[in-house]
Scaffold this motif. Structure first.
Motif, PDB file in Angstrom:
ATOM      1  N   ILE A   1       0.502  -0.736   0.353  1.00 19.59           N
ATOM      2  CA  ILE A   1      -0.117  -0.260  -0.470  1.00 19.59           C
ATOM      3  C   ILE A   1       0.419   1.260   0.010  1.00 19.59           C
ATOM      4  O   ILE A   1       2.085   1.229   0.056  1.00 19.59           O
ATOM      5  N   VAL A   2       0.022   2.491  -0.185  1.00 16.02           N
ATOM      6  CA  VAL A   2       1.051   3.454  -0.482  1.00 16.02           C
ATOM      7  C   VAL A   2       0.686   3.715   0.303  1.00 16.02           C
ATOM      8  O   VAL A   2      -0.647   4.740   0.642  1.00 16.02           O
ATOM      9  N   THR A   3       1.167   4.881   1.494  1.00 17.54           N
ATOM     10  CA  THR A   3       0.420   5.829   3.136  1.00 17.54           C
ATOM     11  C   THR A   3       1.854   6.567   2.870  1.00 17.54           C
ATOM     12  O   THR A   3       2.699   6.779   2.560  1.00 17.54           O
ATOM     13  N   THR A   4       1.412   7.956   3.952  1.00 21.07           N
ATOM     14  CA  THR A   4       2.643   8.936   4.587  1.00 21.07           C
ATOM     15  C   THR A   4       3.503   7.811   4.914  1.00 21.07           C
ATOM     16  O   THR A   4       3.230   6.833   5.645  1.00 21.07           O
ATOM     17  N   LEU A   5       5.238   8.345   5.417  1.00 20.55           N
ATOM     18  CA  LEU A   5       5.856   7.819   6.343  1.00 20.55           C
ATOM     19  C   LEU A   5       5.244   7.540   7.599  1.00 20.55           C
ATOM     20  O   LEU A   5       6.002   6.926   7.910  1.00 20.55           O
ATOM     21  N   ALA A   6       4.891   8.697   8.228  1.00 17.13           N
ATOM     22  CA  ALA A   6       4.802   8.319   9.451  1.00 17.13           C
ATOM     23  C   ALA A   6       4.123   7.428   9.917  1.00 17.13           C
ATOM     24  O   ALA A   6       3.229   6.200  10.581  1.00 17.13           O
ATOM     25  N   LYS A   7       2.207   6.886   9.193  1.00 15.40           N
ATOM     26  CA  LYS A   7       1.755   6.057   9.018  1.00 15.40           C
ATOM     27  C   LYS A   7       2.689   4.722   8.243  1.00 15.40           C
ATOM     28  O   LYS A   7       1.903   3.931   9.328  1.00 15.40           O
ATOM     29  N   ALA A   8       3.571   4.173   7.831  1.00 16.28           N
ATOM     30  CA  ALA A   8       4.130   3.903   7.259  1.00 16.28           C
ATOM     31  C   ALA A   8       5.140   2.861   8.448  1.00 16.28           C
ATOM     32  O   ALA A   8       3.938   1.731   9.294  1.00 16.28           O
ATOM     33  N   LYS A   9       5.072   3.718  10.096  1.00 18.37           N
ATOM     34  CA  LYS A   9       6.242   3.061  10.358  1.00 18.37           C
ATOM     35  C   LYS A   9       5.439   3.305  12.116  1.00 18.37           C
ATOM     36  O   LYS A   9       5.860   2.127  12.260  1.00 18.37           O
ATOM     37  N   ALA A  10       3.925   3.885  11.753  1.00 22.89           N
ATOM     38  CA  ALA A  10       3.463   3.087  12.927  1.00 22.89           C
ATOM     39  C   ALA A  10       2.705   1.795  12.762  1.00 22.89           C
ATOM     40  O   ALA A  10       2.446   0.572  13.551  1.00 22.89           O
ATOM     41  N   LEU A  11       2.656   1.574  11.801  1.00 20.81           N
ATOM     42  CA  LEU A  11       1.558   0.375  10.824  1.00 20.81           C
ATOM     43  C   LEU A  11       2.445  -1.192  10.739  1.00 20.81           C
ATOM     44  O   LEU A  11       1.894  -1.857  11.491  1.00 20.81           O
ATOM     45  N   ARG A  12       4.323  -1.034  10.648  1.00 21.76           N
ATOM     46  CA  ARG A  12       4.539  -1.653  11.213  1.00 21.76           C
ATOM     47  C   ARG A  12       4.761  -2.276  12.411  1.00 21.76           C
ATOM     48  O   ARG A  12       4.387  -3.160  12.545  1.00 21.76           O
ATOM     49  N   VAL A  13       4.747  -1.062  13.469  1.00 18.04           N
ATOM     50  CA  VAL A  13       4.860  -1.462  15.179  1.00 18.04           C
ATOM     51  C   VAL A  13       3.170  -2.403  14.986  1.00 18.04           C
ATOM     52  O   VAL A  13       3.413  -2.859  16.212  1.00 18.04           O
TER      53      VAL A  13
END
Length: 158
Positions: A34-46
């Motif tokens: 998926i394509v998203t913002t960097l902040a959301k991607a880092k939160a999503l990984r956790v």
């Protein structure tokens, strides 16, 4: 004091943030990227990686626990049946973040977040043998070999 409060709130309430991360995790499982913002991607990984790790062991308890977070039967089936076999031997690091640049409207940093074992292009590069690096130019070596061949033939003809 702010001890042990390291996660990004993403400018949302707890309920809104949980719903956002659950929906993004479902999309990641179903679409693999998926394509998203960097902040959301880092939160999503956790948020997503512990749930993906649970899928390695297919028990009723793990299915119920993951379902309590995601609330989507199709995503649970895909996670435990499809994704779990690909990540079975991987000890962690199930997602990859690839930065894309800034978004036009608000200049937010955007990125891809994807499941690691589903990117065929990177898997091909990894399995291909590495090319031997040389310091010589290929053009010079082929040009140098060409004049030597006729010179060798000329004395042999005499």
């Amino acid at each position: 004091m702010r001890h042990n409060k390291k996660f990004n709130h993403l400018g949302r309430t707890k309920a809104h943030r949980d719903a956002l991360l659950a929906n993004m995790t479902i999309s990641l499982i179903m679409h693999k990227r998926i394509v998203t913002t960097l902040a959301k991607a880092k939160a999503l990984r956790v948020y997503a990686e512990p749930l993906i790790n649970r899928a390695k062991e297919d028990t009723m308890a793990n299915r119920r626990l993951v379902f309590s977070y995601l609330q989507n039967k199709e995503a649970i089936k895909e996670l435990f049946n499809g994704v779990a076999q690909k990540i079975a031997d991987r000890p962690g690091g199930y997602t990859r973040i690839l930065k894309m640049g800034n978004r036009l409207g608000d200049n937010a940093k955007t990125c891809f977040i994807e499941l690691v074992d589903y990117n065929e292009a990177m898997l091909k590069d990894k399995n291909a043998p590495a090319k031997k690096a040389t310091r010589r130019s290929r053009k010079k070596s082929s040009a140098a070999a060409a004049p030597e061949a006729p010179a060798a033939e000329a004395p042999a003809a005499e």
